[in-house]
Design an enzyme around this catalytic site. Structure first.
Site, short mmCIF file in Angstrom:
data_model
loop_
_atom_site.label_atom_id
_atom_site.label_comp_id
_atom_site.label_asym_id
_atom_site.label_seq_id
_atom_site.Cartn_x
_atom_site.Cartn_y
_atom_site.Cartn_z
N ASP A 90 0.88 -1.17 0.00
CA ASP A 90 0.00 0.00 0.00
C ASP A 90 0.91 1.22 0.00
OD1 ASP A 90 -1.70 2.13 0.46
OD2 ASP A 90 -2.90 1.07 1.97
N TYR A 147 -6.34 16.03 -8.68
CA TYR A 147 -5.49 15.22 -9.56
C TYR A 147 -4.51 16.12 -10.32
CZ TYR A 147 -4.15 12.39 -13.60
OH TYR A 147 -3.44 11.74 -14.58
#
Length: 251
Positions: free
Chosen positions: A65, A162
């Site tokens: 992760d 983003y």
């Protein structure tokens, strides 16, 4: 690419899309790839396809992760101790999660920046240290986006966070490159920015992309080929910025 034969490469987000294509292409050129992703079942399946019985493994699946710093550190430690020093790092993992400004949450900001930006810094820090300590003339490729250079307009949804994360990644790539130059390091840094690539990530928020003409989208393989190109440059040549976009993309 001969200089990287049997050398170790780390590719984050390698379970699908661009990361998958890059992993396969590097293996074709003799590189040993460690595929990083959270979806270990996909990585395991890929390993079964790429690794031949009774032969040295070409692909090593590793669950991580990348939003958790300790996970990154443990993964890098395993790679270095079990496989050896790293010669290539491809920071490919990323998420989009488009939304209107009114719907942005703190959790969303953290998730996007931790994945698209923070993780690339942490992986790069470990890679530079590892390459330097082992006198390896390595290469770090940050898979960015056209959104790291301009503000794309996908009405009615926008990509505030983003786009910000990809602009930040571009700045990080360049500042790291300059710092390494000041240190007379032979480690190369490339910021590789694709336009619209027909992947799962794109079609999730833009389903119509699947029906686009070939001139309006590029394929993950195009990005993999570009990675091979920048990795294959002579020792004195660096492609620091490479933007790849569809012939008819209207930005």
């Amino acid at each position: 690419m001969d200089k990287f034969v049997n050398k170790i490469a780390i590719v984050t987000g390698s379970s699908s899309g661009i990361g998958l294509a890059i992993s396969k292409e590097l293996i074709k050129h003799g590189v040993v790839v460690v595929g990083i992703a959270r979806r270990i079942e996909k990585l395991t399946q890929l390993a079964s396809e790429l690794n031949e019985p009774e032969k040295p493994k070409k692909f090593h699946p590793l669950r991580c992760d990348i939003t958790i710093e300790r996970d990154i550190e443990k993964s890098f430690q395993w790679i270095n101790s079990e496989l050896g020093p790293v010669a290539i790092l491809v920071n490919n993992a990323g998420i989009i999660n488009p939304s209107l400004f009114k719907d942005i949450t703190g959790e969303m900001i953290t998730q996007i920046f931790d994945t698209n930006f923070k993780a690339a810094i942490l992986w790069s820090k470990l890679a530079v240290e590892n390459m330097t300590n082992n006198s390896i003339k390595g290469h770090i490729i940050n898979i960015n986006s056209l959104a790291g250079h301009i503000i794309l307009n996908f009405k009615p949804i926008t990509n505030h966070i983003y786009t910000a994360s990809k602009h930040a990644l571009k700045v990080f790539s360049e500042t790291l490159r300059r710092e390494l130059v000041n240190q007379n390091s032979d480690i190369k840094i490339t910021n590789l920015s694709p336009g619209m690539v027909l992947t799962e990530a794109l079609t999730t928020f833009l389903p119509s992309a699947e029906s686009f003409s070939p001139n309006k989208v590029i394929q993950a393989q195009d990005i993999a080929d570009s990675c091979v190109y920048v990795l294959g440059t002579p020792p004195n040549v660096l492609v620091s910025e490479l933007t790849i976009m569809p012939l008819h993309q209207d930005v």
